[in-house]
Design a protein around this motif. Structure first.
Motif, short mmCIF file in Angstrom:
data_model
loop_
_atom_site.label_atom_id
_atom_site.label_comp_id
_atom_site.label_asym_id
_atom_site.label_seq_id
_atom_site.Cartn_x
_atom_site.Cartn_y
_atom_site.Cartn_z
N LEU A 1 4.26 3.36 40.26
CA LEU A 1 3.54 2.54 39.28
C LEU A 1 2.30 3.25 38.73
O LEU A 1 1.70 2.80 37.74
CB LEU A 1 3.12 1.21 39.92
CG LEU A 1 4.25 0.20 40.18
CD1 LEU A 1 3.75 -0.93 41.06
CD2 LEU A 1 4.80 -0.35 38.87
N ILE A 2 1.92 4.35 39.36
CA ILE A 2 0.77 5.11 38.87
C ILE A 2 0.99 5.58 37.43
O ILE A 2 0.06 5.57 36.61
CB ILE A 2 0.50 6.32 39.79
CG1 ILE A 2 0.02 5.84 41.16
CG2 ILE A 2 -0.53 7.27 39.17
CD1 ILE A 2 -0.16 6.97 42.16
N HIS A 3 2.21 5.99 37.12
CA HIS A 3 2.49 6.54 35.78
C HIS A 3 2.28 5.52 34.66
O HIS A 3 1.51 5.79 33.72
CB HIS A 3 3.91 7.10 35.75
CG HIS A 3 4.32 7.68 34.44
ND1 HIS A 3 3.52 8.54 33.71
CD2 HIS A 3 5.45 7.51 33.69
CE1 HIS A 3 4.15 8.89 32.59
NE2 HIS A 3 5.31 8.27 32.56
N PRO A 4 2.92 4.34 34.68
CA PRO A 4 2.66 3.38 33.59
C PRO A 4 1.21 2.92 33.53
O PRO A 4 0.67 2.69 32.44
CB PRO A 4 3.61 2.22 33.89
CG PRO A 4 4.00 2.38 35.32
CD PRO A 4 3.96 3.84 35.61
N ILE A 5 0.56 2.79 34.69
CA ILE A 5 -0.86 2.41 34.69
C ILE A 5 -1.70 3.50 34.03
O ILE A 5 -2.60 3.22 33.23
CB ILE A 5 -1.34 2.14 36.13
CG1 ILE A 5 -0.66 0.89 36.70
CG2 ILE A 5 -2.86 1.97 36.17
CD1 ILE A 5 -0.96 0.63 38.17
N ASN A 6 -1.39 4.74 34.33
CA ASN A 6 -2.12 5.87 33.74
C ASN A 6 -1.93 5.92 32.23
O ASN A 6 -2.89 6.15 31.47
CB ASN A 6 -1.65 7.17 34.39
CG ASN A 6 -2.37 8.38 33.85
OD1 ASN A 6 -3.60 8.39 33.74
ND2 ASN A 6 -1.63 9.41 33.50
N ILE A 7 -0.71 5.72 31.77
CA ILE A 7 -0.44 5.73 30.32
C ILE A 7 -1.19 4.60 29.64
O ILE A 7 -1.81 4.78 28.58
CB ILE A 7 1.07 5.60 30.06
CG1 ILE A 7 1.81 6.83 30.58
CG2 ILE A 7 1.35 5.41 28.58
CD1 ILE A 7 1.49 8.11 29.87
N TRP A 8 -1.19 3.43 30.23
CA TRP A 8 -1.87 2.28 29.64
C TRP A 8 -3.38 2.52 29.54
O TRP A 8 -4.00 2.23 28.50
CB TRP A 8 -1.59 1.03 30.46
CG TRP A 8 -2.25 -0.21 29.92
CD1 TRP A 8 -1.84 -0.98 28.88
CD2 TRP A 8 -3.46 -0.80 30.42
NE1 TRP A 8 -2.71 -2.02 28.68
CE2 TRP A 8 -3.72 -1.94 29.60
CE3 TRP A 8 -4.33 -0.51 31.45
CZ2 TRP A 8 -4.82 -2.76 29.81
CZ3 TRP A 8 -5.42 -1.33 31.65
CH2 TRP A 8 -5.66 -2.44 30.85
N LEU A 9 -3.98 3.04 30.59
CA LEU A 9 -5.42 3.29 30.58
C LEU A 9 -5.80 4.32 29.51
O LEU A 9 -6.81 4.16 28.81
CB LEU A 9 -5.88 3.78 31.96
CG LEU A 9 -5.86 2.74 33.09
CD1 LEU A 9 -6.23 3.39 34.42
CD2 LEU A 9 -6.81 1.59 32.78
N ASN A 10 -5.00 5.35 29.37
CA ASN A 10 -5.34 6.39 28.41
C ASN A 10 -5.09 5.99 26.97
O ASN A 10 -5.77 6.47 26.07
CB ASN A 10 -4.58 7.67 28.75
CG ASN A 10 -5.18 8.42 29.92
OD1 ASN A 10 -6.15 9.14 29.79
ND2 ASN A 10 -4.60 8.22 31.11
N THR A 11 -4.11 5.12 26.73
CA THR A 11 -3.93 4.62 25.37
C THR A 11 -5.10 3.75 24.96
O THR A 11 -5.49 3.73 23.79
CB THR A 11 -2.63 3.81 25.25
OG1 THR A 11 -2.61 2.79 26.25
CG2 THR A 11 -1.42 4.69 25.40
N LYS A 12 -5.68 3.04 25.92
CA LYS A 12 -6.86 2.24 25.62
C LYS A 12 -8.06 3.13 25.30
O LYS A 12 -8.87 2.81 24.44
CB LYS A 12 -7.19 1.30 26.78
CG LYS A 12 -6.12 0.23 27.03
CD LYS A 12 -5.85 -0.56 25.76
CE LYS A 12 -4.74 -1.58 25.97
NZ LYS A 12 -4.40 -2.30 24.71
#
Length: 527
Positions: free
Chosen positions: A495-506
């Protein structure tokens, strides 16, 4: 306006020489434009024919290695590596009873380990060969890559047809060649999605779903074997049918690549064009001068070393290990649950492969979700959001499906097996469909073959851990439970990957006028 940032670089800090260096090659632009215009003016039926043909190829030849559960059942019936059980009479195995059942089929831990090793070697070589064939496609074009895969697949199918109990080691060669020649069928066909400006992710999902469902071809071989048609005849027929891949290689697909079809640049599209009128008070002339900076194409090295790609590799590596372990240990697991009753093992093996046929529909669902997310984020002004945000939901759903499967296998019950198979079908479709759609959406089209190959090979290296896990599974007491708990923890880590993508898009939400590949090109700020 002179100090306004475009692509994260102040205009005043860039010289004319730097601007020229950042412009894409003019001849390359003209070539791509001509090919794209030809695609847009060709008959619509041709692109649909290519899509249907690609689906059939993936369905018939792509993922035969994943039908291992059915093939190993046939091998055991024929006595492949049965000599390893000839001096075994004790019940030392934690999973498989080393005894001869009522149908005369001998099975023991040593035989299971040898056949499991063949599966591990085959899937590992498949992953290692993927970037090599991807590089061949990148440097020499689609046709050359497909000629290589045709040779490997035909070699694998013929070797599998003619292996016998006196030459059981040919299982390693046959399965490896089938695996090496199967995956590139998907890699070379995914570019067909570039013909569809709208719904490209759905096409990618359909191709990946067909690749998943191709495991059912081994089920057909198994059923044919049980009805008197030998394995040799079945694989000779598969070899002859492979002529359709030869036909599409020289007739339907181009010699090089199919570039992406981009909608009109005057509109806001899902390919990530700059929003019209970033500021109503800005000078349009300035915009026309700055927009070419958006077409900066990152190098293949930058894409490979970008954090967004490496994070994606980590995500697939963890999930693919869960999938490989389930497929590779299916037969001994069924033997354990059914107390070595062959009729029940055959029944549940068939059930697992029948549910995998639903992979075509579940992959369509995966592609639909990805396309829906792309449309939902299409109006956002930030390129980073439009490129990456649509992947967050599919990535998260895939990790959640892996978690659900890992929880279900902790229940050693025959009644739960049906639910296991259904969840596995959804999980596999989402895993490979999302992995491919992510690369197709985020990175340049001509890099896809190499990047997808690198993705598969790096994740496949971790997939080698499945064999030590199989040995751990055989270790009493409660070996299977320990291994499944370990995999459950790994699924949480994914789950680290989707969380990381979401944080960086923000974080990149405020960057409006930036390079189309800014999240790749600016390596210091890559995810």
């Amino acid at each position: 306006m002179s100090n306004k940032k475009y692509g994260g670089v102040p205009r005043g800090e860039m010289t004319d020489k730097e601007l020229i260096q950042k412009q894409p090659d003019h001849n390359e632009q003209l070539k791509i434009k001509k090919v794209t215009e030809a695609q847009q003016t060709q008959s619509p039926w041709r692109k649909y024919l290519m899509a249907v043909w690609a689906v059939l190829e993936c369905l018939l030849f792509g993922g035969l290695v994943y039908g291992w559960g059915s093939l190993v059942f046939v091998f055991k019936k024929e006595g492949i590596y049965a000599e390893l059980c000839s001096h075994r009479g004790d019940n030392s195995s934690n999973i498989t009873i080393p005894a001869e059942n009522m149908s005369g089929v001998i099975s023991c831990r040593e035989q299971d380990e040898k056949l499991q090793l063949a599966f591990t070697v085959g899937t590992t070589l498949m992953t290692i060969s993927s970037p090599i064939l991807g590089h061949i496609q990148y440097t020499s074009g689609t046709r050359m890559a497909r000629i290589v895969l045709i040779c490997f697949f035909l070699c694998g199918s013929l070797v599998t047809a003619f292996l016998t109990t006196s030459t059981p080691w040919l299982v390693f060669l046959g399965l490896s060649c089938l695996a090496i020649g199967g995956l590139p069928i998907v890699i070379t066909n995914i570019q067909v999605a570039n013909l569809f400006a709208v719904g490209g992710s759905t096409v990618v999902g359909l191709l990946c779903g067909s690749f998943d469902a191709s495991a059912a071809v081994q089920l057909v071989v198994k059923i044919a074997y049980e009805n008197g048609i030998s394995r040799q005849y079945s694989y000779l027929f598969i070899s002859a049918l492979h002529v359709m891949v030869i036909f599409s290689t020289f007739v339907l697909l181009p010699k090089t690549f199919i570039p992406k079809v981009e909608p009109d640049k005057s509109d806001l599209d899902e390919a990530g064009e700059v929003v019209k009128a970033l500021n109503e008070n800005d000078n349009p002339a300035v915009h026309s001068e700055e927009l070419p900076l958006r077409d900066v194409k990152p190098s293949l090295l930058n894409c490979t070393l970008s954090r967004v790609f490496l994070s994606h590799v980590f995500w697939l590596s963890v999930l693919q290990l869960r999938f490989y372990y389930f497929i590779g240990t299916l037969n001994p697991w069924l033997n354990y649950i059914t107390n070595q009753e062959e009729s029940l093992v055959s029944h549940y093996t068939n059930a697992s492969l029948f549910t995998q046929l639903g992979g075509v529909l579940t992959s369509l669902f995966c592609g639909f979700i990805y396309d829906l997310e792309r449309r939902r984020n299409n109006s956002k002004p930030s390129i980073t959001e439009r490129r990456l945000q649509p992947s967050v939901v599919p990535l998260t759903l895939t990790s959640c499906l892996a978690l659900l499967l890992s929880c279900l296998v902790l229940v050693p019950s025959a009644e739960v097996l049906y639910v296991d198979f259904i969840v596995l079908t959804f999980f596999r479709s989402f895993m490979y469909g999302t992995a491919a759609a992510f690369l197709q959406m985020v990175f340049p089209a001509d890099y896809f073959g190499f990047l997808y190959g690198m993705l598969i090979v790096i994740s496949g290296v971790l997939g080698c851990v499945q064999y030590p896990l199989f040995i751990w599974l055989e270790t009493p007491p409660k070996g299977p439970q320990k291994v499944n708990i370990f995999l459950l923890v790994l699924m949480f880590v994914s789950l680290i990957h989707p969380i990381n993508i979401w944080l960086n898009t923000k974080r990149g939400a405020n960057n409006i006028a930036e390079s189309e590949y800014v999240f790749i090109a600016k390596r210091s700020k890559c995810f």
